[in-house]
Design an enzyme around this catalytic site. Structure first.
Site, mmCIF file in Angstrom:
data_model
loop_
_atom_site.group_PDB
_atom_site.id
_atom_site.type_symbol
_atom_site.label_atom_id
_atom_site.label_comp_id
_atom_site.label_asym_id
_atom_site.label_seq_id
_atom_site.Cartn_x
_atom_site.Cartn_y
_atom_site.Cartn_z
ATOM 1 N N ARG A 237 84.100 35.626 44.611
ATOM 2 C CA ARG A 237 84.668 36.856 44.491
ATOM 3 C C ARG A 237 85.193 37.321 45.746
ATOM 4 O O ARG A 237 84.487 37.204 46.831
ATOM 5 C CB ARG A 237 83.855 37.862 43.882
ATOM 6 C CG ARG A 237 83.634 37.703 42.089
ATOM 7 C CD ARG A 237 84.814 37.924 41.540
ATOM 8 N NE ARG A 237 84.870 37.996 40.092
ATOM 9 C CZ ARG A 237 85.046 36.941 39.301
ATOM 10 N NH1 ARG A 237 85.617 35.740 39.744
ATOM 11 N NH2 ARG A 237 85.032 36.931 37.864
ATOM 12 N N HIS B 194 93.980 33.675 42.548
ATOM 13 C CA HIS B 194 92.924 33.667 41.675
ATOM 14 C C HIS B 194 93.223 32.878 40.449
ATOM 15 O O HIS B 194 92.976 33.235 39.325
ATOM 16 C CB HIS B 194 92.523 35.282 41.216
ATOM 17 C CG HIS B 194 91.180 35.169 40.604
ATOM 18 N ND1 HIS B 194 90.376 36.580 40.953
ATOM 19 C CD2 HIS B 194 90.426 34.591 39.936
ATOM 20 C CE1 HIS B 194 89.300 36.513 39.972
ATOM 21 N NE2 HIS B 194 89.155 34.958 39.662
HETATM 22 P P1 NAP Z 1 75.929 31.175 37.300
HETATM 23 O O1 NAP Z 1 75.825 30.156 36.319
HETATM 24 O O2 NAP Z 1 75.501 32.452 36.859
HETATM 25 O O3 NAP Z 1 75.588 30.621 38.795
HETATM 26 C C1 NAP Z 1 75.419 31.724 39.769
HETATM 27 C C2 NAP Z 1 74.444 30.835 41.016
HETATM 28 O O4 NAP Z 1 74.468 31.683 42.008
HETATM 29 C C3 NAP Z 1 73.250 30.532 40.257
HETATM 30 O O5 NAP Z 1 72.820 29.356 41.071
HETATM 31 C C4 NAP Z 1 72.501 31.731 41.156
HETATM 32 O O6 NAP Z 1 70.991 31.290 41.429
HETATM 33 C C5 NAP Z 1 73.002 31.760 42.294
HETATM 34 N N1 NAP Z 1 72.786 33.367 43.013
HETATM 35 C C6 NAP Z 1 73.207 34.514 42.245
HETATM 36 N N2 NAP Z 1 72.847 35.618 43.174
HETATM 37 C C7 NAP Z 1 72.088 34.821 44.231
HETATM 38 C C8 NAP Z 1 71.493 35.545 45.487
HETATM 39 N N3 NAP Z 1 71.194 36.558 45.655
HETATM 40 N N4 NAP Z 1 71.061 34.402 46.372
HETATM 41 C C9 NAP Z 1 71.174 33.169 46.057
HETATM 42 N N5 NAP Z 1 71.960 32.643 44.785
HETATM 43 C C10 NAP Z 1 72.183 33.503 44.167
HETATM 44 O O7 NAP Z 1 77.773 31.436 37.477
HETATM 45 P P2 NAP Z 1 78.945 30.371 37.542
HETATM 46 O O8 NAP Z 1 79.321 30.121 35.942
HETATM 47 O O9 NAP Z 1 78.442 29.408 38.126
HETATM 48 O O10 NAP Z 1 79.899 31.175 38.069
HETATM 49 C C11 NAP Z 1 79.768 31.591 39.275
HETATM 50 C C12 NAP Z 1 80.871 32.541 39.920
HETATM 51 O O11 NAP Z 1 82.088 32.194 39.854
HETATM 52 C C13 NAP Z 1 81.345 33.648 38.907
HETATM 53 O O12 NAP Z 1 80.248 34.675 38.687
HETATM 54 C C14 NAP Z 1 82.633 34.069 39.273
HETATM 55 O O13 NAP Z 1 82.525 35.294 40.341
HETATM 56 C C15 NAP Z 1 83.080 33.024 39.948
HETATM 57 N N6 NAP Z 1 84.422 32.287 39.294
HETATM 58 C C16 NAP Z 1 85.438 32.175 39.907
HETATM 59 C C17 NAP Z 1 86.799 31.784 39.277
HETATM 60 C C18 NAP Z 1 87.939 31.671 39.851
HETATM 61 O O14 NAP Z 1 88.928 31.031 39.263
HETATM 62 N N7 NAP Z 1 87.966 31.888 41.205
HETATM 63 C C19 NAP Z 1 86.501 31.214 38.045
HETATM 64 C C20 NAP Z 1 85.163 31.223 37.579
HETATM 65 C C21 NAP Z 1 84.261 31.859 38.052
HETATM 66 P P3 NAP Z 1 70.089 30.796 40.425
HETATM 67 O O15 NAP Z 1 70.401 29.562 39.643
HETATM 68 O O16 NAP Z 1 68.571 30.532 41.106
HETATM 69 O O17 NAP Z 1 69.988 31.790 38.990
HETATM 70 C C1 GLV Z 2 87.326 34.148 36.914
HETATM 71 O O1 GLV Z 2 87.319 34.530 38.038
HETATM 72 C C2 GLV Z 2 86.197 33.962 36.006
HETATM 73 O O2 GLV Z 2 85.070 34.803 36.403
HETATM 74 O O3 GLV Z 2 86.140 33.478 35.128
#
Ligand code: NAP
Ligand code: GLV
Length: 310
Positions: A225, A273
């Protein structure tokens, strides 16, 4: 009482409703702002809806983020916090994110901007070697997406390490935790890729102090983000040479304002994005599955832990 779904907020990609109707032609889906009687509605699907809108539906039983991230929902001070919130976890999205990461790490590592510049001057150059063996990628966030990305980069022959709140055991990928772990990881990271959710703990995490801890001439990539990057700190680090280049998909303000300096900064690769899309044919089934689970009182997929904010 029949299930009535409301689709709220900005359009991500067209086709969700058509895809959901292919699987359940009888499902009643209303599209904001034509909400009808808000008392009828029990499920909300949301992407960047204006704050206060969710609170207008008093009988909600489930909120489905049409995204992996949920900051767009949790940022609403009136979001009904007693209603379960689920998010997208989808292999299509994970593959797409892995492609974005691989494409942009390679664009930076193989200096495509340099070759485009040479070509524009019709200039040939002597062969050169790329020292891939000493390059290490550090991923902030080893969750659903971060883990997929890490494994794909590893399969491409890159050394990968990652940082998360809890320890991970992914073969061949060292994981780090806590502030000391973060500092230790970035000290040996040449490509820092952020895939963290936006929470109070992660806002501003990519800043001048972190960049100064990386080897000189490193690279920064953000597909988490925009709020996680202190944008002026990146510009200063690029100016000093501490950071050699960047690839950004997300920004503090989106769409990026017309007068933002990043538009003309050739050291920064940008995408609007679009790193990983939610692909309607792939996610329609997961939305319907969660609706069924909600109706039948079964455990939900992608349930968000409101106490940690992701
Ligand atoms: P997720 O499965 O919830 O994974 C989040 C990861 O971040 C986990 O490993 C978590 O640790 C870690 N984390 C959270 N807070 C932390 C902290 N304070 N210190 C250290 N590590 C921390 O989420 P995801 O599905 O992988 O997605 C991640 C993010 O990608 C989304 O929230 C979104 O903002 C972004 N995203 C962007 C796009 C785009 O097109 N640009 C698309 C999709 C998603 P733990 O495993 O220990 O809980
Ligand atoms: C996109 O940014 C998502 O969080 O899926």
């Amino acid at each position: 009482m029949p299930t009535i779904v409301i689709k709220l907020g900005e359009e991500r990609a067209t086709g969700y409703i058509a895809e959901m109707h292919k699987l359940d032609p009888d499902l009643k889906i209303r599209e904001w702002p034509d909400v009808g009687d808000p008392n009828d509605v029990d499920i909300a699907m949301v992407w960047k809806m204006p704050h206060g809108e969710l609170a207008k539906f008093p009988n909600l039983k489930l909120i489905m983020s049409m995204a992996a991230g949920v900051d767009h929902v949790l940022g609403d001070p009136d979001m009904p916090r007693g209603v379960p919130l689920v998010r997208v976890t989808d292999p299509h999205m994970a593959r797409s994110m892995s492609h974005w990461a691989a494409m942009n790490i390679l664009r930076l590592h193989r200096e495509t901007a340099y070759y485009e510049d040479l070509r524009s001057r019709r200039e040939w150059a002597p062969e050169r070697a790329f020292d891939t063996d000493s390059v290490r990628v550090g991923i902030l966030g080893l969750g659903y997406l971060g883990t997929h990305v890490a494994k794909m980069l590893q399969a491409m022959g890159l050394k990968v390490q990652g940082w998360a709140r809890s320890p991970k055991s992914i073969e061949g990928i060292r994981s780090f935790q806590g502030t000391d772990g973060l500092h230790e990881m970035v000290a040996s990271t040449n490509y820092l890729l952020c895939l963290l959710p936006s929470t109070p703990e992660t806002v501003g995490i990519m800043n001048a102090d972190l960049f100064a801890r990386m080897p000189k001439g490193s690279h920064v990539l953000n597909c988490g983000r925009g709020a996680q990057l202190v944008e002026p700190d990146l510009t200063a680090a690029l100016d000093s040479g501490q950071i050699a280049g960047a690839a950004l998909d997300v920004f503090r303000e989106e769409p990026l304002p017309q007068d933002h300096p990043f538009w003309t900064d050739k050291r920064i690769i940008m995408t609007p994005h679009h790193a990983a899309e939610v692909y309607p044919p792939a996610v329609a089934a997961t939305f319907l599955d969660n609706i069924r689970r909600c109706r039948e009182g079964l455990p939900l997929n992608g349930l968000v832990d409101l106490s940690v904010g992701y």
